[in-house]
Design an enzyme around this catalytic site. Structure first.
Site, mmCIF file in Angstrom:
data_model
loop_
_atom_site.group_PDB
_atom_site.id
_atom_site.type_symbol
_atom_site.label_atom_id
_atom_site.label_comp_id
_atom_site.label_asym_id
_atom_site.label_seq_id
_atom_site.Cartn_x
_atom_site.Cartn_y
_atom_site.Cartn_z
ATOM 1 N N CYS A 79 -37.992 -33.108 -8.741
ATOM 2 C CA CYS A 79 -38.860 -34.114 -9.345
ATOM 3 C C CYS A 79 -38.451 -35.523 -8.949
ATOM 4 C CB CYS A 79 -38.833 -33.948 -10.856
ATOM 5 S SG CYS A 79 -39.500 -35.311 -11.796
ATOM 6 N N CYS A 82 -35.680 -38.212 -12.789
ATOM 7 C CA CYS A 82 -34.380 -38.455 -13.417
ATOM 8 C C CYS A 82 -33.324 -38.477 -12.324
ATOM 9 C CB CYS A 82 -34.028 -37.313 -14.362
ATOM 10 S SG CYS A 82 -35.038 -37.244 -15.826
ATOM 11 N N ASP A 410 -38.388 -62.658 -20.927
ATOM 12 C CA ASP A 410 -38.290 -61.217 -20.636
ATOM 13 C C ASP A 410 -39.085 -60.953 -19.360
ATOM 14 O OD1 ASP A 410 -38.057 -58.463 -20.706
ATOM 15 O OD2 ASP A 410 -39.311 -58.166 -22.471
ATOM 16 N N CYS A 437 -34.500 -56.666 -17.102
ATOM 17 C CA CYS A 437 -34.487 -55.274 -16.654
ATOM 18 C C CYS A 437 -33.883 -55.180 -15.257
ATOM 19 C CB CYS A 437 -35.903 -54.701 -16.669
ATOM 20 S SG CYS A 437 -37.050 -55.656 -15.686
HETATM 21 N N1 SAH Z 1 -41.744 -58.406 -23.787
HETATM 22 C C1 SAH Z 1 -42.946 -57.819 -23.281
HETATM 23 C C2 SAH Z 1 -42.785 -57.134 -21.929
HETATM 24 C C3 SAH Z 1 -42.323 -58.013 -20.831
HETATM 25 S S1 SAH Z 1 -42.472 -57.227 -19.269
HETATM 26 C C4 SAH Z 1 -43.473 -56.769 -24.249
HETATM 27 O O1 SAH Z 1 -42.695 -56.199 -24.971
HETATM 28 O O2 SAH Z 1 -44.653 -56.513 -24.229
HETATM 29 C C5 SAH Z 1 -42.784 -58.648 -18.261
HETATM 30 C C6 SAH Z 1 -44.155 -59.261 -18.453
HETATM 31 O O3 SAH Z 1 -44.246 -60.439 -17.652
HETATM 32 C C7 SAH Z 1 -45.318 -58.384 -18.028
HETATM 33 O O4 SAH Z 1 -46.188 -58.257 -19.121
HETATM 34 C C8 SAH Z 1 -45.981 -59.162 -16.865
HETATM 35 O O5 SAH Z 1 -47.378 -59.032 -16.862
HETATM 36 C C9 SAH Z 1 -45.581 -60.581 -17.170
HETATM 37 N N2 SAH Z 1 -45.504 -61.538 -16.055
HETATM 38 C C10 SAH Z 1 -45.190 -61.313 -14.757
HETATM 39 N N3 SAH Z 1 -45.113 -62.460 -14.076
HETATM 40 C C11 SAH Z 1 -45.376 -63.461 -14.960
HETATM 41 C C12 SAH Z 1 -45.429 -64.901 -14.844
HETATM 42 N N4 SAH Z 1 -45.191 -65.503 -13.694
HETATM 43 N N5 SAH Z 1 -45.709 -65.599 -15.950
HETATM 44 C C13 SAH Z 1 -45.943 -64.981 -17.135
HETATM 45 N N6 SAH Z 1 -45.921 -63.630 -17.299
HETATM 46 C C14 SAH Z 1 -45.634 -62.883 -16.214
#
Ligand code: SAH
Length: 480
Positions: A79, A82, A410, A437
């Site tokens: 797969c 994992c 984030d 991440c």
């Molecule tokens: N904390 C959020 C997840 C963040 S993941 C939650 O829990 O829902 C990162 C996010 O950043 C994604 O939703 C993506 O669409 C957004 N993103 C990517 N590039 C960006 C940018 N330049 N400005 C603002 N948002 C962006």
């Protein structure tokens, strides 16, 4: 290196690449060998060679690493979903922690970063007053990773492709690593047990009414994928069948049968007639239920429809975001920015403790979800902007004078845009909480802020994805 294709050799695995392949070295030449574990002595066969590195296939583990375990899933190797199933969970956590720690030291140059065990944490979190007297107490601390209590069956979302086996029978399972060949396997051990029952209902139904799976080569056939989601806090189930058409023969019958799975709340079709690898189509046809399921992360309620984004591990997400909230140190008077806010998961957590939260997110549908999530929770002090963080933040700060006491970010794997970090520095919030991440871009961005008046106080990893190489990290930085 005097080896050539198909030769075999023996090597000890010393490290692991970002995509989970074991790394071994022979005379300075680097070998990437999938399905191995740090500490294994293995026999491998040469597949491909480049100038300074090559790829080899695991033939035999001649001396297993103490960290090696027997994978529970019979399909683990084929797969590829994992990458770390042959490593004990304890070792997986160590591996992830080390990866983040090493990146912060190597790329982030945080020489003073001190690893502490739980009991010691209080010392690392010395009172602001003491800090100025004793600079050593300032040393940033790296807290133990937050692991999962129940690593198996943590995913609330699964997507299974449909196809036919060589006898023409309907099968469902997963694509064999990087191919589009379906390996029949109806129980992924990372997913919920209900997946199995639902797949069986759909497969039996297709057999009985002779409904054909979609064939990627001829573009004929109807059923492409099924998306299954479960609200862990509510037990609600959603099934969305992705089809190459706009209806399914005898669909009332299918709806009736799917309802026998306990908790079935929403059944829908997603229309996807494109020749594409994208799973979901844009049009959704609701067959049963309100069109969404409900779930909670902490005390915040979420409405999840087939196309909405939602964290796949809600249990660990809560722990991760609680850590971010704790690091934000809110008293109720702060203005907070939540950049890259997605559907507002962090924003709505923060809003309960802040005066005002501003969320910024590039995907308009996610912002719609964020606004609706605020509304159904009666949260009125959260406001959301659609746009790029690196554009919205400067504009709101420079043109409209909106300040922030705390900024939470984030970002996706590529990290923050420099323009965004520049504006954070100009704005000068007391604290920056970085949720990441990807520890390499985290380390790069942390260095940028450290060179411009911020210092790292605490770092803590959180494991959201058992058996994969991914790991999340929260960093608290404050103004020097
Ligand atoms: N904390 C959020 C997840 C963040 S993941 C939650 O829990 O829902 C990162 C996010 O950043 C994604 O939703 C993506 O669409 C957004 N993103 C990517 N590039 C960006 C940018 N330049 N400005 C603002 N948002 C962006």
């Amino acid at each position: 290196m005097n080896l050539k294709k198909n030769d075999t050799f023996t090597v000890t695995i010393e490290d692991m690449s970002d995509d989970g392949a074991g790394i071994g070295k022979l005379d300075g030449y680097i070998w990437f060998i999938k399905d191995t574990v740090i500490g294994d002595r293995v026999e491998a066969k040469v597949m491909k060679m480049k100038k300074s590195y090559g790829f080899a296939r695991l033939m035999k583990v001649t001396a297993p690493s103490p960290a090696r375990v027997e994978p529970l899933c019979p399909a683990a190797r084929r797969c590829g979903g994992c990458q770390l199933q042959a490593m004990s969970y304890e070792e997986q956590l160590k591996f992830k922690e080390n990866k983040v720690y090493n990146n912060l030291i190597r790329i982030g140059k945080l020489e003073g970063l001190r690893r502490v065990v739980e009991e010691e944490t209080d010392k690392g979190e010395a009172e602001e007053g003491e800090l100025s007297e004793d600079r050593r107490a300032f040393r940033p601390v790296f807290l133990p990773i937050i692991g999962m209590e129940n690593p198996w069956r943590y995913r609330n979302k699964a997507q299974f492709p449909f196809g036919t086996d060589k006898d023409g029978k309907v099968v469902t399972g997963f694509y064999a690593g990087r191919t589009h060949t379906i390996i029949p396997q109806e129980d992924c051990l990372l997913g919920v047990e209900e997946n199995r029952d639902i797949l069986k209902i759909i497969r039996d139904f297709m057999d009985r009414f002779n409904i054909r799976p979609y064939d990627e080569t001829s573009c004929e056939g109807l059923v492409r994928h099924v998306l299954i989601r479960k609200g862990f806090a509510t037990g609600e189930l959603m099934v969305c069948l992705v089809i190459n058409g706009s209806r399914i023969p005898y669909q009332e019958k299918l709806v009736e049968e799917l309802q026998s799975a306990g908790g079935m709340t929403s059944i829908s079709l997603s229309v996807n007639r494109e020749r594409t690898n994208v799973i979901m189509g844009k049009e959704i046809i609701h067959l049963f239920g309100p069109g969404y399921i409900t779930d909670f992360i902490g005390n915040v309620k979420y409405r999840i429809s087939p196309l909405s984004f939602y964290q796949v591990n809600p249990v660990q997400t809560e722990k991760l975001y609680r850590t971010a909230l704790e690091y934000a140190g809110l008293t109720g008077n702060e203005v907070v920015w939540d950049l890259y806010c997605g559907i507002g998961t962090i924003s709505l957590f923060l809003a309960q403790k802040a005066k005002k939260v501003y969320g910024v997110e590039i995907v308009p549908q996610a912002v719609e979800d964020a606004r609706r999530n605020a509304q159904i929770n009666g949260i009125e002090n959260a406001e959301f902007f659609v746009g790029k963080a690196e554009e919205v933040l400067p504009e709101e700060y420079e043109k409209n004078g909106i300040y922030g006491d705390v900024i939470v970010v984030d970002p996706p794997r590529k990290g923050c845009d420099e323009k965004c970090l520049d504006t954070i520095v100009k704005m000068g919030p007391e604290r920056v909480v970085y949720v990441s991440c990807d520890s390499a871009t985290l380390a790069r961005d942390v260095r940028f802020l450290c060179d411009r008046g911020y210092e790292v106080r605490k770092v803590r990893c959180c494991d959201m994805f058992f058996s994969t190489v991914h790991v999340e990290t929260v960093v608290l930085m404050s103004k020097r």
